[in-house]
Write a protein that holds these residues in place. Structure first.
Motif, PDB file in Angstrom:
ATOM      1  N   UNK A  29       0.865  -1.178   0.000  1.00 56.29           N
ATOM      2  CA  UNK A  29       0.000   0.000   0.000  1.00 56.29           C
ATOM      3  C   UNK A  29       0.896   1.220   0.000  1.00 56.29           C
ATOM      4  N   UNK A  30       0.595   2.189  -0.852  1.00 58.16           N
ATOM      5  CA  UNK A  30       1.466   3.375  -0.859  1.00 58.16           C
ATOM      6  C   UNK A  30       1.056   4.352   0.253  1.00 58.16           C
ATOM      7  N   UNK A  31       1.877   5.393   0.421  1.00 57.49           N
ATOM      8  CA  UNK A  31       1.672   6.317   1.544  1.00 57.49           C
ATOM      9  C   UNK A  31       0.301   6.993   1.493  1.00 57.49           C
ATOM     10  N   UNK A  32      -0.056   7.439   0.276  1.00 56.52           N
ATOM     11  CA  UNK A  32      -1.344   8.141   0.144  1.00 56.52           C
ATOM     12  C   UNK A  32      -2.485   7.224   0.573  1.00 56.52           C
ATOM     13  N   UNK A  33      -2.388   5.953   0.169  1.00 60.32           N
ATOM     14  CA  UNK A  33      -3.437   4.997   0.514  1.00 60.32           C
ATOM     15  C   UNK A  33      -3.531   4.826   2.033  1.00 60.32           C
ATOM     16  N   UNK A  34      -2.370   4.609   2.678  1.00 62.09           N
ATOM     17  CA  UNK A  34      -2.340   4.407   4.133  1.00 62.09           C
ATOM     18  C   UNK A  34      -2.961   5.611   4.836  1.00 62.09           C
ATOM     19  N   UNK A  35      -2.579   6.800   4.355  1.00 58.29           N
ATOM     20  CA  UNK A  35      -3.050   8.041   4.980  1.00 58.29           C
ATOM     21  C   UNK A  35      -4.570   8.209   4.772  1.00 58.29           C
ATOM     22  N   UNK A  36      -4.996   7.984   3.535  1.00 57.39           N
ATOM     23  CA  UNK A  36      -6.423   8.191   3.253  1.00 57.39           C
ATOM     24  C   UNK A  36      -7.303   7.210   4.025  1.00 57.39           C
ATOM     25  N   UNK A  37      -6.769   6.014   4.273  1.00 56.48           N
ATOM     26  CA  UNK A  37      -7.572   5.034   5.007  1.00 56.48           C
ATOM     27  C   UNK A  37      -7.448   5.211   6.521  1.00 56.48           C
ATOM     28  N   UNK A  38      -6.659   6.207   6.914  1.00 54.62           N
ATOM     29  CA  UNK A  38      -6.606   6.564   8.333  1.00 54.62           C
ATOM     30  C   UNK A  38      -5.664   5.702   9.162  1.00 54.62           C
ATOM     31  N   UNK A  39      -4.646   5.049   8.521  1.00 52.63           N
ATOM     32  CA  UNK A  39      -3.678   4.239   9.280  1.00 52.63           C
ATOM     33  C   UNK A  39      -2.355   4.977   9.384  1.00 52.63           C
ATOM     34  N   UNK A  40      -1.457   4.395  10.247  1.00 52.20           N
ATOM     35  CA  UNK A  40      -0.187   5.079  10.440  1.00 52.20           C
ATOM     36  C   UNK A  40       0.883   4.548   9.496  1.00 52.20           C
TER      37      UNK A  40
END
Ligand SMILES: Nc1ncnc2c1ncn2[C@@H]1O[C@H](COP(=O)(O)OP(=O)(O)OP(=O)(O)O)[C@@H](O)[C@H]1O
Ligand SMILES: [Mg+2]
Length: 353
Positions: A29-40
């Motif tokens: 999962x790329x950074x944008x994905x992790x961020x958008x899904x609310x994970x660290x």
């Protein structure tokens, strides 16, 4: 490309991207994905079944079983898909609207999973909703304005007819009484009185015509058919146009607002013909087809210019809006054989008449 380079590339894109294996478990999962899904961290997602994690429920909150999931089906069958309106659920339990695509990953000809990319479309959806709401708002406003205009016309027509009409009639009767009592030897007076009576007569006729034009009382008293017949005759007299009128409508339950709309559209179309078309023949027909009232008005004039049809000209806009208010459609076009044709389609339900 080296692993490091692809990582760099994945993490520098603004688009959210994750990969899953054939079971739907996250493999990257790329950074944008992790961020958008609310994970660290990507670690929070790796190995997790992405459907169960972010796609477990539909927009209305009801459960979305894995077996029914279109993305999951695409993953397992190695197909590519694009969804332009879906919902993903994030770490804090809330959701957002997404547009997403899923495409298979092939390694040496073998399908080993899929790459899913998605973007947040909440703003776009809000804008769309606002646009729809504002259109609805404008339509209601236009409808209300037409109603107010109609109410005012009715009121003025009645006032003119009743007040002015009655007063003039009273005046005429008084004058009549007076002229009968004038001394015979007052040479010019009886003739002048007679002229005044004729003047009052023509004013009474004018008042009657004015009030009928403002709001034809036959629309309320005798119904749409009679009002159309009257209006077309009036138009033919004024313009010396020949016409054919074919009203194939049986009795249908009158609906004052809808009938007024149809009548006003006919009136504006005829006015347009008189003002712009240079026609000498008009065909008006009204039919019922499958609970639709179909009105066509055809002239043999110069034909409407293409660019005028969709212009923001008030007469045409108001006819379109009036039709739209009743779920109908209005259109005007130039005919190949010359002239123009107005078409109005308005749904109606046959009532007990
Ligand atoms: N039957 C017709 N034949 C030829 N041209 C037409 C016909 N009906 C409309 N048009 C053209 O379409 C234009 C737009 O019509 P519309 O009724 O919207 O405006 P208008 O009659 O010019 O002004 P108003 O706002 O007073 O009605 C007219 O100016 C005219 O050029
Ligand atoms: Mg006009």
């Amino acid at each position: 490309m080296s692993e490091e380079k692809s990582q760099l590339l994945l993490n520098s894109t603004g688009e959210a991207i994750y990969g899953v294996d054939l079971d739907g478990e996250c493999i990257f999962a790329n950074k944008t994905c992790v961020k958008m899904l609310g994970y660290r961290d990507e670690q929070d997602l790796l190995g997790r079944n992405m459907h169960n994690l972010i796609h477990h429920s539909r927009a209305d909150g009801t459960r979305y079983p894995l077996e029914e999931c279109i993305i999951h089906q695409a993953i397992t069958t190695g197909k590519g898909i694009h969804l332009d309106d879906d919902v993903f659920w994030i770490a804090d339990g809330s959701s957002f609207s997404v547009e997403c695509s899923s495409y298979p990953i092939n390694r040496e000809g073998l399908n080993i999973g899929s790459v899913v990319s998605f973007s947040d479309i909440t703003e776009r959806k809000n804008r769309d909703r606002e646009l729809i709401e504002s259109r609805e708002h404008m339509r209601n406003l236009a409808k209300r304005l037409q109603e107010i205009r109609e109410e005012e016309r009715t009121l003025i027509a009645r006032e003119i007819h009743d007040e002015l009409g009655q007063t003039l009639t009273g005046l005429k009767m008084d004058l009549f009484w007076l002229s009968g009592r004038l001394p015979k030897n007052w040479k010019h007076l009886p003739r002048r009185a007679q002229e005044m009576i004729s003047l009052i007569d023509s004013t009474i006729n004018f008042v009657r015509k004015l009030s009928t034009e403002l709001r034809p009382s036959m629309l309320d008293d005798l119904g749409l058919k009679a009002a159309i017949e009257w209006q077309v005759q009036e138009f033919a007299q004024r313009t010396r146009c020949k016409y054919r009128l074919d009203l194939k409508i049986r009795d249908f339950s009158p609906d004052s607002d809808r009938d007024t709309a149809i009548f006003r559209i006919l009136q504006e179309s005829l006015t347009n013909i008189a003002r712009h078309a240079k026609a000498d023949y008009v065909e008006i027909s009204m039919n019922e087809i499958d609970s639709q009232l179909l009105l066509t008005i055809k002239d043999n004039g110069i034909g409407i210019d293409k660019e005028k049809i969709n212009s923001s000209s008030l007469g045409l806009i108001s006819m379109r809006e009036r039709a739209g208010t009743f779920g109908g459609e209005f259109s005007i076009r130039a005919l190949a054989e010359g002239g123009s044709q107005v078409t109005l389609n308005i749904p109606y339900s046959r009532g007990i008449t």
